[in-house]
Design a protein around this motif. Structure first.
Motif, PDB file in Angstrom:
ATOM      1  N   GLU A  12      65.849 -27.058 -35.581  1.00  0.00           N
ATOM      2  CA  GLU A  12      65.933 -28.299 -34.808  1.00  0.00           C
ATOM      3  C   GLU A  12      65.524 -27.702 -33.433  1.00  0.00           C
ATOM      4  O   GLU A  12      64.932 -28.481 -32.573  1.00  0.00           O
ATOM      5  N   ALA A  13      66.007 -26.506 -33.012  1.00  0.00           N
ATOM      6  CA  ALA A  13      65.746 -26.156 -31.762  1.00  0.00           C
ATOM      7  C   ALA A  13      64.436 -25.680 -31.490  1.00  0.00           C
ATOM      8  O   ALA A  13      63.793 -26.019 -30.403  1.00  0.00           O
ATOM      9  N   GLU A  14      63.778 -25.112 -32.538  1.00  0.00           N
ATOM     10  CA  GLU A  14      61.972 -24.879 -32.360  1.00  0.00           C
ATOM     11  C   GLU A  14      61.420 -26.129 -32.387  1.00  0.00           C
ATOM     12  O   GLU A  14      60.608 -26.168 -31.847  1.00  0.00           O
ATOM     13  N   ASP A  15      62.027 -27.215 -33.335  1.00  0.00           N
ATOM     14  CA  ASP A  15      61.199 -28.425 -33.308  1.00  0.00           C
ATOM     15  C   ASP A  15      61.244 -28.885 -31.831  1.00  0.00           C
ATOM     16  O   ASP A  15      60.210 -29.885 -31.244  1.00  0.00           O
ATOM     17  N   ARG A  16      62.614 -29.005 -31.250  1.00  0.00           N
ATOM     18  CA  ARG A  16      62.723 -29.628 -29.869  1.00  0.00           C
ATOM     19  C   ARG A  16      61.620 -28.755 -28.865  1.00  0.00           C
ATOM     20  O   ARG A  16      61.197 -29.453 -28.030  1.00  0.00           O
ATOM     21  N   LYS A  17      61.478 -27.464 -29.091  1.00  0.00           N
ATOM     22  CA  LYS A  17      60.973 -26.506 -28.009  1.00  0.00           C
ATOM     23  C   LYS A  17      59.379 -27.044 -28.235  1.00  0.00           C
ATOM     24  O   LYS A  17      58.690 -27.111 -27.261  1.00  0.00           O
ATOM     25  N   VAL A  18      59.281 -27.258 -29.284  1.00  0.00           N
ATOM     26  CA  VAL A  18      57.525 -27.587 -29.605  1.00  0.00           C
ATOM     27  C   VAL A  18      57.134 -28.789 -29.072  1.00  0.00           C
ATOM     28  O   VAL A  18      56.307 -29.128 -28.290  1.00  0.00           O
ATOM     29  N   ARG A  19      58.104 -29.741 -29.208  1.00  0.00           N
ATOM     30  CA  ARG A  19      58.168 -31.146 -28.913  1.00  0.00           C
ATOM     31  C   ARG A  19      57.816 -31.417 -27.336  1.00  0.00           C
ATOM     32  O   ARG A  19      56.885 -32.015 -26.709  1.00  0.00           O
ATOM     33  N   GLU A  20      58.838 -30.689 -26.555  1.00  0.00           N
ATOM     34  CA  GLU A  20      58.763 -30.768 -25.237  1.00  0.00           C
ATOM     35  C   GLU A  20      57.336 -29.930 -24.589  1.00  0.00           C
ATOM     36  O   GLU A  20      56.928 -30.575 -23.792  1.00  0.00           O
ATOM     37  N   ALA A  21      57.164 -28.876 -25.305  1.00  0.00           N
ATOM     38  CA  ALA A  21      55.956 -28.235 -24.617  1.00  0.00           C
ATOM     39  C   ALA A  21      54.762 -29.064 -24.976  1.00  0.00           C
ATOM     40  O   ALA A  21      53.836 -29.240 -23.929  1.00  0.00           O
ATOM     41  N   VAL A  22      54.526 -29.503 -25.972  1.00  0.00           N
ATOM     42  CA  VAL A  22      53.383 -30.342 -26.367  1.00  0.00           C
ATOM     43  C   VAL A  22      53.346 -31.810 -25.373  1.00  0.00           C
ATOM     44  O   VAL A  22      52.186 -31.978 -25.125  1.00  0.00           O
ATOM     45  N   GLU A  23      54.487 -32.447 -25.094  1.00  0.00           N
ATOM     46  CA  GLU A  23      54.636 -33.591 -24.538  1.00  0.00           C
ATOM     47  C   GLU A  23      54.122 -33.200 -23.084  1.00  0.00           C
ATOM     48  O   GLU A  23      53.296 -34.012 -22.389  1.00  0.00           O
TER      49      GLU A  23
END
Length: 285
Positions: A12-23
């Motif tokens: 979940e932490a990895e998914d959040r990190k990816v989402r924020e970076a891509v946004e």
């Protein structure tokens, strides 16, 4: 239940990190356009050259591909093309009058522009180029852009050959989020894509997810997750190979073995490092 080995990462932490970076990346590219893409290409790919693959460089790359590799790529292309042609023929247009003055029908209209993403970071995905570009060409899409990340000074020669053979109108030597956004927004002389297709890492998949609605996408792709359930009759080598073949997709592609046999689990645990040592992606496995 006893664990012989378990993952430490928090998905979940990895998914959040990816989402924020891509946004952040998409917002910057939307605002700054090609300048932002150039900046990301320098940062992530060390790329300073032109993004659009020109005729001379494309010919030079194709010349590097061996005759045997070209033969294999042509064979694969022929299979995909033949199936796509048959598939297109199975979808027919029609026009009927259900009641006097009431006409209903179906028309087959291809999208105007398609963006095909071809992974090339860890491996050169020739098959992805063939499967996405060929089907778009057979469907009658007027403009097809294809993007793949450079490996050093160019994209993989075999990928360039496959893209050209399949019928890409524009080949972009760029990957990642900035490659997806370039095709979506129609930068560097491309046309804004009506649909984005093709596999990619977590950042590419998230970029497609965030752009969905503004453009169409083929599917919401997630990392490979595979589990094997086995008892003491299973062959440890077969189980280990199956696990390794999925784990090599990337560090965010977890695999599990559930077994009633501690002996099997320990045997698989011994075999996996040996398999990894023989694989080009062993560090990921």
């Amino acid at each position: 239940m006893k664990y012989l080995k378990r993952a430490e990462a928090d998905p979940e932490a990895e998914d959040r990190k990816v989402r924020e970076a891509v946004e952040t990346m998409i917002a910057r590219i939307r605002e700054q356009g090609e300048d932002a893409v150039r900046s990301y290409a320098r940062e992530f790919d060390g790329w300073e050259g032109d993004f659009v693959l020109g005729p001379e460089k494309k010919a030079a790359l194709i010349a590097e591909v061996s005759d045997s590799a070209k033969e294999d790529i042509r064979f694969a292309h022929a299979q995909v093309k033949r199936f796509a042609e048959a598939q297109l023929l199975s979808i027919t247009e029609f026009d009927i009058e259900t009641e006097p003055g009431v006409r209903l029908g179906q028309r087959i209209v291809p999208v105007a522009s398609a963006g095909c993403y071809v992974p090339g970071g860890r491996y050169a995905h020739v098959a992805s180029a063939i499967m996405s570009i060929t089907t778009a060409r057979i469907a009658g899409v007027p403009f097809i852009a294809a993007a793949s990340p450079p490996r050093g000074k160019s994209i993989a020669p075999a990928v360039a050959y496959a893209m050209d053979l399949a019928g890409a109108d524009m080949i972009l030597e760029m990957g990642g989020v900035h490659g997806v956004a370039t095709m979506a927004f129609g930068l560097f002389g491309s046309r804004p894509a009506d649909i984005l297709v093709g596999p990619g890492n977590a950042y590419v998949a998230e970029a497609k997810r965030l752009l969905f609605g503004e453009v169409g996408i083929d599917l919401f792709a997630g990392p490979t997750e595979s589990a094997i359930i086995a008892d003491d009759t299973a062959d440890p080598m077969t189980v280990a190979i199956d696990l390794a073949s999925q784990a090599e997709h990337g560090p965010d592609s977890p695999v599990w073995l559930f077994t009633t046999s501690r002996e099997l689990a320990e045997a698989v645990e011994r075999i996996l490092p040996q398999l990894a040592n023989d694989m080009p992606s062993g560090d990921v496995v």
